[in-house]
Design a protein around this motif. Structure first.
Motif, PDB file in Angstrom:
ATOM      1  N   VAL A 133     105.605   1.078  -0.697  1.00  0.00           N
ATOM      2  CA  VAL A 133     104.734   2.063  -1.349  1.00  0.00           C
ATOM      3  C   VAL A 133     103.538   2.392  -0.449  1.00  0.00           C
ATOM      4  O   VAL A 133     103.184   3.567  -0.278  1.00  0.00           O
ATOM      5  CB  VAL A 133     104.270   1.556  -2.732  1.00  0.00           C
ATOM      6  CG1 VAL A 133     103.117   2.383  -3.268  1.00  0.00           C
ATOM      7  CG2 VAL A 133     105.432   1.569  -3.716  1.00  0.00           C
ATOM      8  N   LEU A 134     102.925   1.374   0.140  1.00  0.00           N
ATOM      9  CA  LEU A 134     101.773   1.621   1.017  1.00  0.00           C
ATOM     10  C   LEU A 134     102.165   2.415   2.261  1.00  0.00           C
ATOM     11  O   LEU A 134     101.411   3.283   2.713  1.00  0.00           O
ATOM     12  CB  LEU A 134     101.097   0.307   1.409  1.00  0.00           C
ATOM     13  CG  LEU A 134     100.318  -0.384   0.300  1.00  0.00           C
ATOM     14  CD1 LEU A 134      99.799  -1.740   0.774  1.00  0.00           C
ATOM     15  CD2 LEU A 134      99.179   0.480  -0.183  1.00  0.00           C
ATOM     16  N   ILE A 135     103.328   2.134   2.813  1.00  0.00           N
ATOM     17  CA  ILE A 135     103.797   2.893   3.983  1.00  0.00           C
ATOM     18  C   ILE A 135     104.014   4.353   3.610  1.00  0.00           C
ATOM     19  O   ILE A 135     103.591   5.269   4.327  1.00  0.00           O
ATOM     20  CB  ILE A 135     105.082   2.271   4.571  1.00  0.00           C
ATOM     21  CG1 ILE A 135     104.766   0.930   5.220  1.00  0.00           C
ATOM     22  CG2 ILE A 135     105.731   3.212   5.579  1.00  0.00           C
ATOM     23  CD1 ILE A 135     105.993   0.105   5.560  1.00  0.00           C
ATOM     24  N   ILE A 136     104.645   4.588   2.471  1.00  0.00           N
ATOM     25  CA  ILE A 136     104.919   5.962   2.038  1.00  0.00           C
ATOM     26  C   ILE A 136     103.618   6.694   1.721  1.00  0.00           C
ATOM     27  O   ILE A 136     103.408   7.836   2.154  1.00  0.00           O
ATOM     28  CB  ILE A 136     105.875   5.961   0.828  1.00  0.00           C
ATOM     29  CG1 ILE A 136     107.261   5.492   1.265  1.00  0.00           C
ATOM     30  CG2 ILE A 136     105.940   7.337   0.178  1.00  0.00           C
ATOM     31  CD1 ILE A 136     108.209   5.206   0.117  1.00  0.00           C
ATOM     32  N   VAL A 137     102.726   6.059   0.968  1.00  0.00           N
ATOM     33  CA  VAL A 137     101.449   6.694   0.611  1.00  0.00           C
ATOM     34  C   VAL A 137     100.608   6.942   1.860  1.00  0.00           C
ATOM     35  O   VAL A 137     100.025   8.022   2.028  1.00  0.00           O
ATOM     36  CB  VAL A 137     100.685   5.838  -0.426  1.00  0.00           C
ATOM     37  CG1 VAL A 137      99.257   6.324  -0.603  1.00  0.00           C
ATOM     38  CG2 VAL A 137     101.420   5.850  -1.757  1.00  0.00           C
ATOM     39  N   GLY A 138     100.554   5.964   2.752  1.00  0.00           N
ATOM     40  CA  GLY A 138      99.779   6.131   3.980  1.00  0.00           C
ATOM     41  C   GLY A 138     100.318   7.252   4.845  1.00  0.00           C
ATOM     42  O   GLY A 138      99.552   8.087   5.358  1.00  0.00           O
ATOM     43  N   THR A 139     101.633   7.300   4.996  1.00  0.00           N
ATOM     44  CA  THR A 139     102.250   8.375   5.779  1.00  0.00           C
ATOM     45  C   THR A 139     102.004   9.715   5.109  1.00  0.00           C
ATOM     46  O   THR A 139     101.686  10.708   5.774  1.00  0.00           O
ATOM     47  CB  THR A 139     103.758   8.116   5.950  1.00  0.00           C
ATOM     48  OG1 THR A 139     103.934   6.850   6.592  1.00  0.00           O
ATOM     49  CG2 THR A 139     104.411   9.195   6.782  1.00  0.00           C
ATOM     50  N   GLY A 140     102.141   9.753   3.784  1.00  0.00           N
ATOM     51  CA  GLY A 140     101.881  10.996   3.056  1.00  0.00           C
ATOM     52  C   GLY A 140     100.450  11.477   3.233  1.00  0.00           C
ATOM     53  O   GLY A 140     100.209  12.675   3.422  1.00  0.00           O
ATOM     54  N   CYS A 141      99.503  10.559   3.177  1.00  0.00           N
ATOM     55  CA  CYS A 141      98.099  10.937   3.383  1.00  0.00           C
ATOM     56  C   CYS A 141      97.883  11.534   4.771  1.00  0.00           C
ATOM     57  O   CYS A 141      97.196  12.544   4.932  1.00  0.00           O
ATOM     58  CB  CYS A 141      97.184   9.731   3.197  1.00  0.00           C
ATOM     59  SG  CYS A 141      96.933   9.248   1.495  1.00  0.00           S
ATOM     60  N   ILE A 142      98.485  10.918   5.764  1.00  0.00           N
ATOM     61  CA  ILE A 142      98.341  11.433   7.128  1.00  0.00           C
ATOM     62  C   ILE A 142      98.957  12.823   7.238  1.00  0.00           C
ATOM     63  O   ILE A 142      98.368  13.737   7.808  1.00  0.00           O
ATOM     64  CB  ILE A 142      98.973  10.462   8.153  1.00  0.00           C
ATOM     65  CG1 ILE A 142      98.161   9.172   8.208  1.00  0.00           C
ATOM     66  CG2 ILE A 142      99.057  11.107   9.541  1.00  0.00           C
ATOM     67  CD1 ILE A 142      98.814   8.051   9.004  1.00  0.00           C
ATOM     68  N   LEU A 143     100.144  12.988   6.662  1.00  0.00           N
ATOM     69  CA  LEU A 143     100.827  14.270   6.786  1.00  0.00           C
ATOM     70  C   LEU A 143     100.180  15.366   5.936  1.00  0.00           C
ATOM     71  O   LEU A 143     100.429  16.548   6.164  1.00  0.00           O
ATOM     72  CB  LEU A 143     102.310  14.112   6.432  1.00  0.00           C
ATOM     73  CG  LEU A 143     103.104  13.223   7.394  1.00  0.00           C
ATOM     74  CD1 LEU A 143     104.542  13.107   6.945  1.00  0.00           C
ATOM     75  CD2 LEU A 143     103.015  13.740   8.819  1.00  0.00           C
ATOM     76  N   GLY A 183      95.036   7.372   5.233  1.00  0.00           N
ATOM     77  CA  GLY A 183      96.414   7.089   5.623  1.00  0.00           C
ATOM     78  C   GLY A 183      96.504   6.144   6.806  1.00  0.00           C
ATOM     79  O   GLY A 183      97.394   5.294   6.872  1.00  0.00           O
ATOM     80  N   SER A 184      95.547   6.276   7.728  1.00  0.00           N
ATOM     81  CA  SER A 184      95.546   5.417   8.912  1.00  0.00           C
ATOM     82  C   SER A 184      95.179   3.978   8.585  1.00  0.00           C
ATOM     83  O   SER A 184      95.431   3.073   9.389  1.00  0.00           O
ATOM     84  CB  SER A 184      94.572   5.972   9.955  1.00  0.00           C
ATOM     85  OG  SER A 184      94.989   7.251  10.381  1.00  0.00           O
ATOM     86  N   LEU A 185      94.587   3.746   7.434  1.00  0.00           N
ATOM     87  CA  LEU A 185      94.298   2.386   6.982  1.00  0.00           C
ATOM     88  C   LEU A 185      95.379   1.857   6.038  1.00  0.00           C
ATOM     89  O   LEU A 185      95.722   0.675   6.078  1.00  0.00           O
ATOM     90  CB  LEU A 185      92.932   2.344   6.277  1.00  0.00           C
ATOM     91  CG  LEU A 185      91.722   2.681   7.140  1.00  0.00           C
ATOM     92  CD1 LEU A 185      90.473   2.774   6.280  1.00  0.00           C
ATOM     93  CD2 LEU A 185      91.553   1.666   8.254  1.00  0.00           C
ATOM     94  N   ILE A 186      95.913   2.738   5.204  1.00  0.00           N
ATOM     95  CA  ILE A 186      96.907   2.327   4.207  1.00  0.00           C
ATOM     96  C   ILE A 186      98.254   2.016   4.851  1.00  0.00           C
ATOM     97  O   ILE A 186      98.896   1.017   4.514  1.00  0.00           O
ATOM     98  CB  ILE A 186      97.053   3.416   3.124  1.00  0.00           C
ATOM     99  CG1 ILE A 186      95.763   3.541   2.321  1.00  0.00           C
ATOM    100  CG2 ILE A 186      98.232   3.124   2.198  1.00  0.00           C
ATOM    101  CD1 ILE A 186      95.722   4.743   1.401  1.00  0.00           C
ATOM    102  N   ALA A 201      98.539  -1.379   6.488  1.00  0.00           N
ATOM    103  CA  ALA A 201      98.524  -2.414   5.449  1.00  0.00           C
ATOM    104  C   ALA A 201      99.921  -2.587   4.861  1.00  0.00           C
ATOM    105  O   ALA A 201     100.345  -3.709   4.557  1.00  0.00           O
ATOM    106  CB  ALA A 201      97.528  -2.048   4.350  1.00  0.00           C
ATOM    107  N   GLY A 202     100.646  -1.495   4.725  1.00  0.00           N
ATOM    108  CA  GLY A 202     102.018  -1.567   4.223  1.00  0.00           C
ATOM    109  C   GLY A 202     102.934  -2.340   5.158  1.00  0.00           C
ATOM    110  O   GLY A 202     103.722  -3.181   4.725  1.00  0.00           O
ATOM    111  N   TRP A 203     102.802  -2.080   6.456  1.00  0.00           N
ATOM    112  CA  TRP A 203     103.629  -2.816   7.425  1.00  0.00           C
ATOM    113  C   TRP A 203     103.271  -4.296   7.413  1.00  0.00           C
ATOM    114  O   TRP A 203     104.136  -5.155   7.576  1.00  0.00           O
ATOM    115  CB  TRP A 203     103.459  -2.232   8.833  1.00  0.00           C
ATOM    116  CG  TRP A 203     104.085  -0.892   8.988  1.00  0.00           C
ATOM    117  CD1 TRP A 203     103.445   0.306   9.071  1.00  0.00           C
ATOM    118  CD2 TRP A 203     105.483  -0.595   9.042  1.00  0.00           C
ATOM    119  NE1 TRP A 203     104.360   1.320   9.174  1.00  0.00           N
ATOM    120  CE2 TRP A 203     105.613   0.790   9.171  1.00  0.00           C
ATOM    121  CE3 TRP A 203     106.638  -1.369   8.996  1.00  0.00           C
ATOM    122  CZ2 TRP A 203     106.848   1.437   9.252  1.00  0.00           C
ATOM    123  CZ3 TRP A 203     107.869  -0.735   9.076  1.00  0.00           C
ATOM    124  CH2 TRP A 203     107.967   0.645   9.204  1.00  0.00           C
ATOM    125  N   ALA A 204     102.005  -4.608   7.195  1.00  0.00           N
ATOM    126  CA  ALA A 204     101.570  -6.008   7.162  1.00  0.00           C
ATOM    127  C   ALA A 204     102.138  -6.749   5.958  1.00  0.00           C
ATOM    128  O   ALA A 204     102.385  -7.955   6.025  1.00  0.00           O
ATOM    129  CB  ALA A 204     100.046  -6.085   7.151  1.00  0.00           C
TER     130      ALA A 204
END
Length: 183
Positions: free
Chosen positions: A35-45, A58-61, A64-67
């Motif tokens: 969820v964090l990877i998807i939300v973070g990527t979505g924020c960036i895009l 997005g660059s912070l979220i 965190a998802g990968w971690a």
């Protein structure tokens, strides 16, 4: 504490689910990380000149998802910078749709997929060639993002299928080599 989770495929389980986790449980970490990877990527895009806070969020979220994903620490750390950098490149529109191959490769690495499953990286690259020729206006780059996202999701599921297939073939090969087998 070791957390093991059975898979829907008979006789096969996710390699990452067999790892000993130092904290948390497998499924919550997997879902929260995804969820964090998807939300973070979505924020960036979603970033534009008028919405730069999305880029920061997005660059912070996303890292965190990968971690959070259950995997070896080295693999999780290794993917953060390349994925983040190539996600920023995706802001360039349809001509940068090939960059979607990098997060897919990172997913395969973190999910401990066999080398043969990396053949699915051809899918986002091939779709990017088509998208670069068909989506020429930046105002409809959402089409490129949507199609590329669907291709990456399909690639991830296809890679899982390849992993199950490779594992079952190896199991069969192991059975063939048993000396005490009665045929």
């Amino acid at each position: 504490m070791s957390v093991r989770e059975p898979s829907a495929a008979a006789g096969w389980s996710e390699p990452a689910s067999r790892l000993e986790l130092h904290w948390g449980a497998y499924r919550p970490r997997l879902l929260a990380g995804l969820v964090l990877i998807i939300v973070g990527t979505g924020c960036i895009l979603l970033t534009s000149a008028y919405s730069l806070p999305f880029l920061l969020a997005g660059s912070l979220i996303q890292p965190a998802g990968w971690a959070l994903l259950p995997s070896w620490i080295g693999r999780r750390v290794a993917v953060v910078v390349p994925v983040l950098g190539f996600t920023w490149l995706m802001l360039g529109g349809a001509s940068f749709a090939w960059c979607f191959a990098v997060p897919l490769a990172a997913w395969l690495l973190v999910r401990l997929r066999p080398l043969l499953s990396y053949v699915v990286l051809v899918l986002p690259i091939a779709s990017s060639i088509v998208l670069a020729r068909t989506v020429t206006d930046y105002s409809v780059s959402w089409v490129s993002i949507l199609v590329s996202t669907l291709v990456v999701i399909a690639g991830a599921w296809l890679a899982r299928w390849v992993a199950v297939w490779v594992d079952s073939r190896q199991s069969v090969r192991t059975l063939r080599k048993q000396a005490d087998r009665l045929d």
